[in-house]
Design a protein around this motif. Structure first.
Motif, PDB file in Angstrom:
ATOM      1  N   VAL A 154      47.652  38.380  25.705  1.00  8.40           N
ATOM      2  CA  VAL A 154      48.848  39.204  25.523  1.00  8.40           C
ATOM      3  C   VAL A 154      50.075  38.330  25.703  1.00  8.40           C
ATOM      4  O   VAL A 154      50.179  37.593  26.694  1.00  8.40           O
ATOM      5  CB  VAL A 154      48.863  40.374  26.543  1.00  8.40           C
ATOM      6  CG1 VAL A 154      50.119  41.201  26.390  1.00  8.40           C
ATOM      7  CG2 VAL A 154      47.615  41.228  26.383  1.00  8.40           C
ATOM      8  N   LYS A 155      50.993  38.409  24.751  1.00  3.47           N
ATOM      9  CA  LYS A 155      52.218  37.606  24.817  1.00  3.47           C
ATOM     10  C   LYS A 155      53.052  38.002  26.035  1.00  3.47           C
ATOM     11  O   LYS A 155      53.107  39.175  26.403  1.00  3.47           O
ATOM     12  CB  LYS A 155      53.070  37.823  23.566  1.00  3.47           C
ATOM     13  CG  LYS A 155      52.449  37.326  22.295  1.00  3.47           C
ATOM     14  CD  LYS A 155      53.363  37.635  21.124  1.00  3.47           C
ATOM     15  CE  LYS A 155      52.726  37.237  19.815  1.00  3.47           C
ATOM     16  NZ  LYS A 155      53.591  37.564  18.675  1.00  3.47           N
ATOM     17  N   PRO A 156      53.743  37.024  26.640  1.00  2.17           N
ATOM     18  CA  PRO A 156      54.664  37.361  27.731  1.00  2.17           C
ATOM     19  C   PRO A 156      55.947  37.966  27.156  1.00  2.17           C
ATOM     20  O   PRO A 156      56.186  37.919  25.942  1.00  2.17           O
ATOM     21  CB  PRO A 156      54.945  36.007  28.385  1.00  2.17           C
ATOM     22  CG  PRO A 156      54.772  35.026  27.273  1.00  2.17           C
ATOM     23  CD  PRO A 156      53.680  35.584  26.397  1.00  2.17           C
ATOM     24  N   GLN A 157      56.781  38.500  28.028  1.00  3.32           N
ATOM     25  CA  GLN A 157      58.073  39.046  27.609  1.00  3.32           C
ATOM     26  C   GLN A 157      58.947  37.938  27.049  1.00  3.32           C
ATOM     27  O   GLN A 157      58.753  36.756  27.347  1.00  3.32           O
ATOM     28  CB  GLN A 157      58.786  39.704  28.788  1.00  3.32           C
ATOM     29  CG  GLN A 157      58.115  40.931  29.301  1.00  3.32           C
ATOM     30  CD  GLN A 157      58.881  41.531  30.462  1.00  3.32           C
ATOM     31  OE1 GLN A 157      59.801  40.934  31.023  1.00  3.32           O
ATOM     32  NE2 GLN A 157      58.499  42.725  30.848  1.00  3.32           N
ATOM     33  N   ASN A 158      59.937  38.317  26.272  1.00  5.94           N
ATOM     34  CA  ASN A 158      60.878  37.363  25.696  1.00  5.94           C
ATOM     35  C   ASN A 158      61.543  36.532  26.801  1.00  5.94           C
ATOM     36  O   ASN A 158      61.988  37.068  27.801  1.00  5.94           O
ATOM     37  CB  ASN A 158      61.942  38.110  24.880  1.00  5.94           C
ATOM     38  CG  ASN A 158      62.665  37.205  23.932  1.00  5.94           C
ATOM     39  OD1 ASN A 158      62.160  36.151  23.545  1.00  5.94           O
ATOM     40  ND2 ASN A 158      63.856  37.601  23.539  1.00  5.94           N
ATOM     41  N   GLY A 159      61.555  35.218  26.626  1.00  9.07           N
ATOM     42  CA  GLY A 159      62.170  34.324  27.609  1.00  9.07           C
ATOM     43  C   GLY A 159      61.249  33.887  28.728  1.00  9.07           C
ATOM     44  O   GLY A 159      61.647  33.110  29.592  1.00  9.07           O
TER      45      GLY A 159
ATOM     46  N   LEU B  22      50.454  23.862  39.342  1.00  8.20           N
ATOM     47  CA  LEU B  22      51.746  24.410  39.782  1.00  8.20           C
ATOM     48  C   LEU B  22      52.753  23.285  40.034  1.00  8.20           C
ATOM     49  O   LEU B  22      53.951  23.444  39.749  1.00  8.20           O
ATOM     50  CB  LEU B  22      51.559  25.251  41.048  1.00  8.20           C
ATOM     51  CG  LEU B  22      50.818  26.570  40.866  1.00  8.20           C
ATOM     52  CD1 LEU B  22      50.530  27.205  42.232  1.00  8.20           C
ATOM     53  CD2 LEU B  22      51.592  27.517  39.973  1.00  8.20           C
ATOM     54  N   SER B  23      52.290  22.151  40.537  1.00 12.06           N
ATOM     55  CA  SER B  23      53.170  20.992  40.725  1.00 12.06           C
ATOM     56  C   SER B  23      53.693  20.501  39.381  1.00 12.06           C
ATOM     57  O   SER B  23      54.867  20.139  39.251  1.00 12.06           O
ATOM     58  CB  SER B  23      52.428  19.859  41.436  1.00 12.06           C
ATOM     59  OG  SER B  23      52.060  20.238  42.730  1.00 12.06           O
TER      60      SER B  23
ATOM     61  N   GLY C 113      60.256  21.924  35.389  1.00  6.03           N
ATOM     62  CA  GLY C 113      61.485  22.695  35.587  1.00  6.03           C
ATOM     63  C   GLY C 113      61.469  24.091  34.981  1.00  6.03           C
ATOM     64  O   GLY C 113      62.515  24.718  34.846  1.00  6.03           O
ATOM     65  N   TRP C 114      60.290  24.605  34.641  1.00 13.35           N
ATOM     66  CA  TRP C 114      60.207  25.957  34.081  1.00 13.35           C
ATOM     67  C   TRP C 114      60.444  26.979  35.183  1.00 13.35           C
ATOM     68  O   TRP C 114      59.946  26.838  36.298  1.00 13.35           O
ATOM     69  CB  TRP C 114      58.850  26.182  33.425  1.00 13.35           C
ATOM     70  CG  TRP C 114      58.619  25.301  32.238  1.00 13.35           C
ATOM     71  CD1 TRP C 114      59.503  25.002  31.248  1.00 13.35           C
ATOM     72  CD2 TRP C 114      57.430  24.588  31.913  1.00 13.35           C
ATOM     73  NE1 TRP C 114      58.930  24.166  30.325  1.00 13.35           N
ATOM     74  CE2 TRP C 114      57.658  23.887  30.699  1.00 13.35           C
ATOM     75  CE3 TRP C 114      56.185  24.466  32.514  1.00 13.35           C
ATOM     76  CZ2 TRP C 114      56.692  23.102  30.094  1.00 13.35           C
ATOM     77  CZ3 TRP C 114      55.223  23.683  31.909  1.00 13.35           C
ATOM     78  CH2 TRP C 114      55.483  23.010  30.708  1.00 13.35           C
ATOM     79  N   LYS C 115      61.193  28.021  34.882  1.00 14.37           N
ATOM     80  CA  LYS C 115      61.586  28.989  35.909  1.00 14.37           C
ATOM     81  C   LYS C 115      61.012  30.390  35.708  1.00 14.37           C
ATOM     82  O   LYS C 115      60.765  31.093  36.662  1.00 14.37           O
ATOM     83  CB  LYS C 115      63.120  29.089  35.981  1.00 14.37           C
ATOM     84  CG  LYS C 115      63.774  27.781  36.399  1.00 14.37           C
ATOM     85  CD  LYS C 115      63.382  27.411  37.795  1.00 14.37           C
ATOM     86  CE  LYS C 115      64.063  26.145  38.252  1.00 14.37           C
ATOM     87  NZ  LYS C 115      63.537  25.668  39.513  1.00 14.37           N
ATOM     88  N   GLU C 116      60.848  30.828  34.479  1.00 13.41           N
ATOM     89  CA  GLU C 116      60.324  32.169  34.191  1.00 13.41           C
ATOM     90  C   GLU C 116      58.886  32.009  33.730  1.00 13.41           C
ATOM     91  O   GLU C 116      58.644  31.652  32.585  1.00 13.41           O
ATOM     92  CB  GLU C 116      61.159  32.848  33.099  1.00 13.41           C
ATOM     93  CG  GLU C 116      62.629  32.985  33.423  1.00 13.41           C
ATOM     94  CD  GLU C 116      62.913  34.200  34.270  1.00 13.41           C
ATOM     95  OE1 GLU C 116      62.166  35.180  34.176  1.00 13.41           O
ATOM     96  OE2 GLU C 116      63.882  34.155  35.029  1.00 13.41           O
ATOM     97  N   MET C 117      57.929  32.271  34.621  1.00 15.28           N
ATOM     98  CA  MET C 117      56.523  31.978  34.322  1.00 15.28           C
ATOM     99  C   MET C 117      55.594  33.126  34.698  1.00 15.28           C
ATOM    100  O   MET C 117      55.804  33.792  35.704  1.00 15.28           O
ATOM    101  CB  MET C 117      56.058  30.745  35.116  1.00 15.28           C
ATOM    102  CG  MET C 117      56.772  29.458  34.824  1.00 15.28           C
ATOM    103  SD  MET C 117      56.392  28.757  33.220  1.00 15.28           S
ATOM    104  CE  MET C 117      54.632  28.496  33.292  1.00 15.28           C
TER     105      MET C 117
ATOM    106  N   ASP D  19      58.856  28.257  44.395  1.00 18.08           N
ATOM    107  CA  ASP D  19      59.787  27.286  43.818  1.00 18.08           C
ATOM    108  C   ASP D  19      60.081  27.570  42.352  1.00 18.08           C
ATOM    109  O   ASP D  19      61.112  27.141  41.826  1.00 18.08           O
ATOM    110  CB  ASP D  19      59.238  25.858  43.962  1.00 18.08           C
ATOM    111  CG  ASP D  19      59.221  25.389  45.414  1.00 18.08           C
ATOM    112  OD1 ASP D  19      59.868  26.035  46.267  1.00 18.08           O
ATOM    113  OD2 ASP D  19      58.525  24.392  45.692  1.00 18.08           O
ATOM    114  N   VAL D  20      59.155  28.257  41.679  1.00 13.09           N
ATOM    115  CA  VAL D  20      59.410  28.717  40.309  1.00 13.09           C
ATOM    116  C   VAL D  20      60.121  30.053  40.495  1.00 13.09           C
ATOM    117  O   VAL D  20      59.538  31.020  40.950  1.00 13.09           O
ATOM    118  CB  VAL D  20      58.100  28.879  39.514  1.00 13.09           C
ATOM    119  CG1 VAL D  20      58.383  29.387  38.123  1.00 13.09           C
ATOM    120  CG2 VAL D  20      57.334  27.567  39.470  1.00 13.09           C
ATOM    121  N   SER D  21      61.406  30.109  40.157  1.00 14.62           N
ATOM    122  CA  SER D  21      62.268  31.232  40.572  1.00 14.62           C
ATOM    123  C   SER D  21      61.730  32.608  40.230  1.00 14.62           C
ATOM    124  O   SER D  21      61.866  33.527  41.003  1.00 14.62           O
ATOM    125  CB  SER D  21      63.678  31.049  40.005  1.00 14.62           C
ATOM    126  OG  SER D  21      63.648  31.127  38.600  1.00 14.62           O
ATOM    127  N   SER D  22      61.133  32.768  39.086  1.00  9.86           N
ATOM    128  CA  SER D  22      60.599  34.074  38.706  1.00  9.86           C
ATOM    129  C   SER D  22      59.196  33.868  38.164  1.00  9.86           C
ATOM    130  O   SER D  22      59.021  33.462  37.023  1.00  9.86           O
ATOM    131  CB  SER D  22      61.490  34.734  37.646  1.00  9.86           C
ATOM    132  OG  SER D  22      60.947  35.965  37.267  1.00  9.86           O
TER     133      SER D  22
END
Length: 135
Positions: A17-22, A78-79, A85-89, A125-128
């Motif tokens: 299933v595709k993730p949400q946009n962004g 995860l490292s 530098g990916w933040k929305e994962m 550390d990955v903001s979202s």
């Protein structure tokens, strides 16, 4: 995942299933070569259109315990995500015991628990980020 009845015998059909946009989705898998006590890990990162953004594979040393092998591999992946530098994962993992340990709140003073703590910190550390167990 949906239940499909094929030829009178129901079975589960799983579909990516595709993730949400962004948001980027990272599918993680690990293989343990028990005879050699070697562990291989890999991940594929896709965007909301399903296009591959990046992939990685590697070896995580010599480990005999399957759960520890999965956990050490998750920490390595995860490292990698953090270095990129990916933040929305969104993360998908098929190791239920590792999933429950990392997403749980219990504190464990064993070596396994220390690595669980590392994984929890890397997820923060990955903001979202979110993690799902998949089969």
């Amino acid at each position: 995942m949906k239940l499909v009845n094929g030829g009178g015998r129901p079975h589960l059909e799983e579909k990516w299933v595709k993730p949400q946009n962004g948001v980027l989705k990272c599918n993680i898998d690990v293989v343990l070569f028990t005879g050699q006590r070697k562990v291989g890990c890999g991940a594929v990162v896709r965007d909301s259109e399903g296009m591959v953004v990046a992939a990685m594979c590697g070896q995580v040393g010599r480990v005999a315990d399957p759960s520890m092998a999965e956990l050490l591999s998750l920490r390595e992946l995860l490292s990698w995500v953090k270095r990129e530098g990916w933040k929305e994962m969104e993360f998908e993992i098929d190791a239920q015991m590792v999933f429950l340990a990392v997403t749980g709140v219990q504190k464990d003073e064993s070596i396994f628990g220390v690595v669980v703590g590392d994984c929890r910190q890397l997820l923060k550390d990955v903001s979202s980020s979110s993690m799902r167990f998949v089969r």
